[in-house]
Motif scaffolding. Structure first.
Motif, PDB file in Angstrom:
ATOM      1  N   GLU A  33      49.115  49.024  47.330  1.00 45.58           N
ATOM      2  CA  GLU A  33      49.822  47.424  47.980  1.00 45.58           C
ATOM      3  C   GLU A  33      50.531  46.759  48.407  1.00 45.58           C
ATOM      4  N   LEU A  91      51.282  39.925  47.677  1.00 47.03           N
ATOM      5  CA  LEU A  91      49.780  40.885  48.624  1.00 47.03           C
ATOM      6  C   LEU A  91      48.787  41.668  47.361  1.00 47.03           C
ATOM      7  N   ARG A  94      52.408  37.324  58.239  1.00 43.91           N
ATOM      8  CA  ARG A  94      53.844  39.094  58.647  1.00 43.91           C
ATOM      9  C   ARG A  94      54.920  38.228  58.805  1.00 43.91           C
ATOM     10  N   PRO A 120      45.333  41.765  53.598  1.00 45.40           N
ATOM     11  CA  PRO A 120      45.797  42.151  54.934  1.00 45.40           C
ATOM     12  C   PRO A 120      47.008  40.945  54.969  1.00 45.40           C
ATOM     13  N   GLU A 176      54.091  47.227  51.907  1.00 45.18           N
ATOM     14  CA  GLU A 176      54.988  46.364  52.934  1.00 45.18           C
ATOM     15  C   GLU A 176      55.816  46.251  52.077  1.00 45.18           C
TER      16      GLU A 176
END
Length: 205
Positions: free
Chosen positions: A117, A36, A47, A41, A120
């Motif tokens: 960032e 990250l 992911r 992204p 997540e």
């Protein structure tokens, strides 16, 4: 070999003098953070790998993302950016060595808001599979964690760790090694969590 347990809590550590432990799967937090921090992204496949790596501790997903961040040099660069000073990446990611204090520094970067960032990472650490949600969770609800465990090839003794945000928002890292079984390691880690975070029982009488 006597089992060793090191705890770092709210910039306070005890039970060690900067003792370094093999990371086992807690390094997966670092691997995702390193990806990250590279910017941009996550792709759809990344992911999926990140979710499998953090929530289910999937090793193949970790290896794939480790290659993406450039292996040891990429991980060491991310650690330096995040302020870790005593953590050394290994080609075999699970053998990366770290200290409880450095893990607390990493947790502060993940949960403290200084690196937006990394949000997540925070989210995924709150979605750990039920069978892996031990350790930091021993202090109560509202946790977000990542655990690590593995037997050492040379001794057969277990490394067992738990790091994360405990009930009440407190950050804690518990690292340990030298356990005859994983179950004994989990019990020792959870006892350390409860001792560090829960108030003592009131006196009787």
């Amino acid at each position: 070999m006597t089992a060793s347990v090191s705890v770092a809590l709210s910039e306070r550590s005890y039970g060690d003098d900067g003792r370094a432990y093999p990371c086992a799967s807690i390094v997966k937090v670092s691997i995702l953070a390193a990806r990250l921090l590279r910017g941009g992204p996550l792709t759809g496949p990344e992911r999926e790998l990140a979710r499998a790596m953090i929530t289910r501790s999937d090793n193949e997903a970790a290896s794939a993302l480790y290659a993406t961040v450039g292996g040891p040099p990429g991980l060491d660069a991310a650690h330096a950016r995040l302020g870790l000073t005593a953590t050394t990446a290994d080609r075999a990611w699970g053998l990366t060595r770290t200290t409880a204090r450095d893990q607390l520094t990493l947790l502060d970067a993940v949960f403290g808001g200084g690196f937006p960032e990394l949000a997540e990472v925070t989210a995924l650490m709150g979605e750990i599979a039920p069978e892996q949600s031990w350790g930091v969770s021993a202090a109560g609800e509202g946790w977000a964690l990542k655990n690590g465990w593995m037997p050492m090839r040379a001794t057969g003794l277990w490394v067992v760790h738990s790091v994360g945000r405990a009930a009440g928002g407190r950050l804690i890292a518990v690292l340990s090694e030298g356990h005859p079984t994983m179950a004994e390691g989990v019990a020792a880690v959870e006892e350390a969590v409860r001792t560090a975070l829960l108030p003592p029982d009131p006196p009787v009488g």
